[in-house]
Design a protein around this motif. Structure first.
Motif: not given
Length: 308
Positions: A19-28, A32-42
């Motif tokens: 699970h830790l091996d894919i943590f960085d990818e999942v977190y990244s 990305k999705q969170k940032i897009r929502k914060k800027f309204g880029l939907l």
């Protein structure tokens, strides 16, 4: 991996490692999705979206702008083609500029913890003996931060308040131009502006809080509580239960709307059903017992507050 090692007494490393091996990818991907929502880029995902975020943070840092309020106010800007778009763009820019730091505030923010003379002495020692870096360990990181602050202050020595205002305006003009260009791409293929704007406001305001527990808000509540008045603590808790909500009913905890030396809220132009109106259900503007709006940019005196 360090997380897995830290908890291996409870969960074997052999179980957590996959699970830790894919943590960085999942977190990244999540960020990305969170940032897009914060800027309204939907609607569209572009490689250049990261630059929108990075340059936004850089502009806030350069101008000393309030992180929370700058993010929140972006939902006030409708998509291109909306009625009064240019007027709204001007309003957003004017509001953001009120959230920027003055020259004196920036100098205070960049004030080193260590005496400047000691910093210069350390710098001279390290330059003559680079091996000291390893010997100092973590302490060197804090010294480096102080040196960077000192350099920033030197850059501001010959600046005037007018110079700083001009710097702030140019910086935000540049970023807003970039953001507007990105919003133009966002609208490609969209025909229902009303629905698109409504969804944009809903998503952005559910990802950018209106209220946060700022140091000065906590300090005011603590001071009141020390005098036996816990109503301010209860008001703050009530607000933080719904930090994203536009309408908050404080009920019996609400104070009468205050005027005079209280900090002003967002411009009335944003109170006509816009994304971040400062009016709350049945209570008017949400002010603390000191008269300051809970969503205000921190006052000058709070710059010296330290979290302990």
């Amino acid at each position: 991996m360090k997380l897995g090692e830290a908890i291996q007494g409870a969960v074997p490393l052999t179980e957590t490692k996959p699970h830790l091996d894919i943590f960085d990818e999942v977190y990244s991907d999540y960020m990305k999705q969170k940032i897009r929502k914060k800027f309204g880029l939907l609607n569209k995902e572009l490689e250049t979206d990261k630059d929108i975020y990075d340059s936004f943070l850089e502009t806030m840092q350069k101008t000393g702008a309030d992180f929370t309020n700058c993010f929140r106010c972006l939902s006030m800007l409708p998509l291109l083609g909306s009625p009064n778009f240019q007027a709204k763009l001007k309003d957003v820019k004017e509001y953001i500029l009120t959230q920027c730091s003055t020259l004196e505030e920036l100098k205070s923010m960049h004030k080193p913890e260590m005496d400047p003379r000691q910093l210069q002495a350390f710098l001279a020692m390290v330059q003559s003996n680079p091996g000291l870096v390893n010997a100092l360990g973590r302490n060197f990181a804090s010294i480096t931060r102080d040196l960077e602050k000192l350099e920033k202050i030197k850059e501001m020595e010959d600046k005037t308040d007018e110079d700083q205002r001009k710097t702030n305006e140019e910086a935000w003009d540049s970023w807003l131009k970039k953001y507007v260009e990105r919003l133009n791409i966002e609208m490609e293929g969209k025909t229902d502006l009303i629905q698109a704007n409504a969804e944009r406001v809903r998503v952005m305001n559910s990802n950018n809080p209106r209220f946060i527990l700022r140091n000065y808000i906590a300090q005011n509540a603590i001071k009141a509580a020390e005098k036996g008045d816990y109503s301010e603590v209860r008001r703050v808790v009530k607000l933080l239960e719904n930090p994203y909500n536009e309408e908050v009913d404080l009920g019996e905890l609400a104070l009468p709307q205050q005027v005079g030396n209280a900090s002003k809220s967002k411009d009335d132009k944003f109170s006509d059903g816009g994304a971040t109106s400062s009016k709350s259900k049945g209570t008017g503007e949400l002010r603390s017992y000191t008269g300051m709006l809970y969503e205000s940019k921190p006052p000058d005196w709070s710059l010296d507050l330290k979290v302990t």
